[in-house]
Write an enzyme that holds these catalytic residues in place. Structure first.
Site, PDB file in Angstrom:
ATOM      1  N   LYS A 113      18.036   3.263 -46.120  1.00 29.15           N
ATOM      2  CA  LYS A 113      19.464   2.920 -46.107  1.00 29.15           C
ATOM      3  C   LYS A 113      20.309   3.963 -46.850  1.00 29.15           C
ATOM      4  O   LYS A 113      21.502   4.104 -46.590  1.00 29.15           O
ATOM      5  CB  LYS A 113      19.679   1.518 -46.658  1.00 29.15           C
ATOM      6  CG  LYS A 113      19.122   0.481 -45.673  1.00 29.15           C
ATOM      7  CD  LYS A 113      19.375  -0.934 -46.038  1.00 29.15           C
ATOM      8  CE  LYS A 113      18.898  -1.860 -44.931  1.00 29.15           C
ATOM      9  NZ  LYS A 113      17.421  -1.844 -44.747  1.00 29.15           N
TER      10      LYS A 113
HETATM   11  C1  LIG Z   1      16.704  -2.225 -43.499  1.00 23.34           C
HETATM   12  C2  LIG Z   1      15.261  -1.810 -43.385  1.00 23.34           C
HETATM   13  C3  LIG Z   1      14.568  -1.851 -42.146  1.00 23.34           C
HETATM   14  C4  LIG Z   1      15.207  -2.377 -40.872  1.00 23.34           C
HETATM   15  O1  LIG Z   1      16.167  -1.518 -40.350  1.00 23.34           O
HETATM   16  P1  LIG Z   1      17.233  -2.039 -39.271  1.00 23.34           P
HETATM   17  O2  LIG Z   1      18.197  -0.936 -39.088  1.00 23.34           O
HETATM   18  O3  LIG Z   1      17.862  -3.264 -39.896  1.00 23.34           O
HETATM   19  O4  LIG Z   1      16.489  -2.382 -38.026  1.00 23.34           O
HETATM   20  C5  LIG Z   1      13.263  -1.395 -42.114  1.00 23.34           C
HETATM   21  N1  LIG Z   1      12.636  -0.953 -43.240  1.00 23.34           N
HETATM   22  C6  LIG Z   1      13.261  -0.910 -44.441  1.00 23.34           C
HETATM   23  C7  LIG Z   1      12.505  -0.422 -45.638  1.00 23.34           C
HETATM   24  C8  LIG Z   1      14.593  -1.324 -44.569  1.00 23.34           C
HETATM   25  O5  LIG Z   1      15.198  -1.290 -45.766  1.00 23.34           O
END
Ligand SMILES: *Cc1c(COP(=O)(O)O)cnc(C)c1O
Length: 497
Positions: A113
Site C-alpha cells: 500500500k
Molecule cells: C491490501 C493488501 C492486499 C489486497 O490488495 P487489493 O488491492 O485490496 O486487492 C494483499 N496483500 C496485502 C499485504 C495487502 O496489504
C-alpha cells in the site's frame, strides 16, 4: 483525458477533480474515459529510466491536466530513498527460472500500500490547488491495521494536510498498534475506539457525511478527503509498477520485447489486480491475469461463474488484508467490460446492496474467462507453501504472497502453461513474523513481537526492515481510547475548530 463515473457516463471530470473528490456524487467510481496506449518503443525506453522517471511517464498518460512540473513534484517527493529502502523502489527477485517476485514492500510500512499511499498526498494537494479549492485537506481513516499506518506515513508532515486515524482498541496486532501509537509527524492524530472495526468505520462515515461538521471545517479553511482505495489517485500509481517490471525484464534480457507474461496477484479489494488489467490494456504483453484469494473466495467463484454472491461465511485468516467479501474495485472492471453501460452497473450494484448478489451477462462472462484465471487456498495450504518455497528456493514469503504462489502453482499444473510469470509480493514476511515462523515450524509462543522478528532473522537472514527494527525504542505518542460516540468531538477538538 476525462474521467467518467461508473454509475453515470455523463459525468465528465478532469483527473484533478476525480482525485480531489475521491468518489462521484452518484456513488460511482471514477474511471478514465479511454485507456492510453504505450508502444514497444516506449517500453524499451522505460527500461533505461529510473523508477521516478517511469512513474512520471505513465502518469503523463493519465493525468493529462497536470503539468510536467506538477507530476515531477509528486513523483520526486514520493519515490525517494528517504521513503524506500531501495533506489529501485520495488525489486524483482527470481523465485526460480522464469518466475519473478515483484517485491512491492520496500516502503516505510513494509506492505504494497506504500506504493500508492506515499504519492497520494501529493496527488491530492496538487489536485485541490489546481481546482482552486484552496483548503487544507483532512484525511479520516478507519483501519483494521495496515491501511492506517500506510496512510499516516504517506501524509505525515505533507504541507496542506492533516490526518486522523481510528482503530479498534483490541482489533489490531501488537506490532500494528505500536506502529500507529508511535507515529511521528506534526499533522497526525491516532486514536483507539472502544469497539470493533465496523464501529470505527461507521463512526468515520457518519462524520464524513455530517453537514454541521462540514460547515464547521469549511469556515476554518478545511475539507475532508479520503485515502481509501476507491480514489483514482490510489489506483493510478499501481499501474506503474506493472509497466515498469515488464520494461525491467526486457532490459535484463529475461524476456524478449513482445513476449507475453502472466501476472499473479493476491487479491482483496481488487485494486492491485485491476491495475495489472489497466497495464495490459495499455499495451503491456500479458497472457493471463491470475487472481488469488484466501478462504474468502468470493472472487474465485465470480470469475469462474459470473455470479457474485457475498452471502457466505466470513473467515478470519492468516492473510487478513485479503479478508474481504465486497471487492469495490470490481465495479471499474465491469464498467469497462459491459461497454460502459452505466444503467447495467447501477442494476448490478443495487442488487448487490439489496440481496448481496448479482449475475453478469454471457458476454461479460466470456471476457472474464479469457482475461482471468482464479483460484484460492486455505490457511493450511498457505503455510505449506511458505515452507515449500523456503525449502526449495530459500525464499521466505509473507502469508498474502504465499496465497499467490500456491494458486500460481495450481494454475501451472492444471494448464501446463510455462510462460514467464510475475507474482506480486505484497508484504514483507517480517510484517507477519508469527504466521511465517509458524509455517516454518519455528514459532515460539513465549516470545514478544520483537523477539519473533529476531527469530525470523536467524532463520531467513533477510535484512530486517529498518522501520520495524526501530519501532522497539520509539516513544508512544498517542494513548487515547475513546467511545464511538465521542469521535466527532475528538475530530473537532483535535483540529481546533
Ligand atoms: C491490501 C493488501 C492486499 C489486497 O490488495 P487489493 O488491492 O485490496 O486487492 C494483499 N496483500 C496485502 C499485504 C495487502 O496489504
Amino acid at each position: 483525458m476525462y474521467y467518467k463515473s461508473t454509475r453515470d457516463s455523463n459525468v465528465n471530470v478532469t483527473a484533478a477533480q476525480a482525485i480531489a473528490q475521491g468518489i462521484s456524487k452518484d456513488g460511482g467510481l471514477f474511471v478514465p474515459s479511454e485507456i492510453p496506449v504505450i508502444t514497444f518503443d516506449d517500453i524499451k525506453a522505460m527500461g533505461e529510466m529510473s523508477y521516478p522517471d517511469r512513474a512520471a511517464f505513465v502518469f503523463s498518460k493519465y493525468l493529462t491536466d497536470f503539468s510536467e512540473s506538477e507530476i515531477r513534484y509528486c513523483v520526486d517527493n514520493a519515490y525517494t530513498e528517504k521513503n524506500f529502502d531501495t533506489k529501485n523502489i520495488c525489486e524483482l527477485a527470481k523465485l526460480f527460472d522464469g518466475t519473478y517476485m515483484l517485491e512491492l514492500w520496500h516502503g516505510p510500512t513494509c506492505a504494497f500500500k506504500d506504493m500508492a499511499l506515499q504519492i497520494l498526498p501529493y496527488l491530492i494537494t496538487t489536485s485541490s490547488k489546481k481546482i482552486n479549492l484552496d483548503k487544507r485537506v483532512v484525511i479520516l481513516v478507519a483501519t483494521s491495521g495496515d491501511t492506517g499506518k500506510a496512510a499516516l506515513e504517506g501524509f505525515k508532515d505533507v504541507d496542506g494536510t492533516q490526518i486522523m486515524v481510528f482503530y479498534p482498541v483490541d482489533g489490531v496486532s501488537k506490532m500494528q498498534k505500536k506502529q500507529m501509537t508511535t507515529q511521528e509527524g506534526n499533522n497526525v492524530f491516532v486514536c483507539a475506539i472502544n469497539g470493533n472495526f465496523d464501529d470505527a468505520q461507521n463512526g468515520v462515515k457518519s462524520i464524513f457525511t455530517d453537514r454541521e461538521v462540514e460547515n464547521q471545517l469549511s469556515k476554518n479553511g478545511l475539507m475532508f478527503s479520503s485515502a481509501n482505495s476507491i480514489n483514482w489517485g490510489r489506483l493510478a500509481p499501481q499501474i506503474i509498477y506493472y509497466v515498469s517490471s515488464y520494461a525491467q525484464l526486457v532490459k535484463d534480457k529475461e524476456i524478449k520485447l513482445g513476449e507475453k507474461i502472466n501476472i499473479v496477484v493476491p487479491t482483496g479489494n481488487f485494486g492491485n489486480i485491476l491495475a495489472a488489467y489497466y497495464a495490459k490494456k495499455m499495451g503491456v504483453p500479458v497472457n493471463k491475469l491470475i487472481c488469488a484469494s484466501n478462504s474468502n473466495n468470493v472472487l474465485t467463484d465470480f470469475l469462474k461463474t459470473g455470479v457474485y454472491d457475498r452471502n457466505r461465511k466470513f473467515y478470519t485468516t492468516i492473510s487478513p488484508s485479503m479478508d474481504i467479501l465486497i471487492s469495490s474495485n470490481l465495479e471499474r472492471l465491469l464498467y469497462h467490460l459491459c461497454g460502459e453501460n452505466d444503467s447495467q452497473i447501477r442494476n448490478w450494484f443495487s442488487s448487490l446492496a439489496d440481496c448481496g448478489k448479482y449475475e453478469v451477462t454471457d458476454d461479460v462472462k466470456a471476457v472474464l474467462r479469457k482475461e482471468f484465471y482464479a483460484g484460492f487456498c486455505d490457511d493450511m495450504q498457505t503455510k505449506a507453501c511458505i515452507k515449500e518455497q523456503y525449502d526449495k528456493h530459500s525464499y521466505v514469503c509473507d502469508t498474502h504472497t504465499a496465497v499467490a504462489v500456491k494458486v500460481y502453482e495450481d494454475y501451472r499444473k492444471i494448464t501446463g502453461d510455462t510462460a514467464k510469470t510475475v507474482i506480486a509480493s505484497t508484504a514483507s514476511p517480517y510484517k507477519f513474523s508469527n504466521s511465517v515462523l509458524d509455517a516454518l515450524g519455528e514459532f515460539d509462543s513465549s516470545m514478544d513481537e520483537f523477539e519473533l522478528v529476531d527469530k525470523l532473522y536467524e532463520t531467513s537472514r533477510l535484512d530486517v526492515p529498518k522501520s520495524l527494527a526501530e519501532l522497539k525504542d520509539k516513544q508512544i505518542r498517542f494513548n487515547d481510547t475513546i467511545e464511538k460516540s465521542e469521535m466527532k468531538n475528538f475530530v473537532l477538538k483535535s483540529l481546533g475548530v
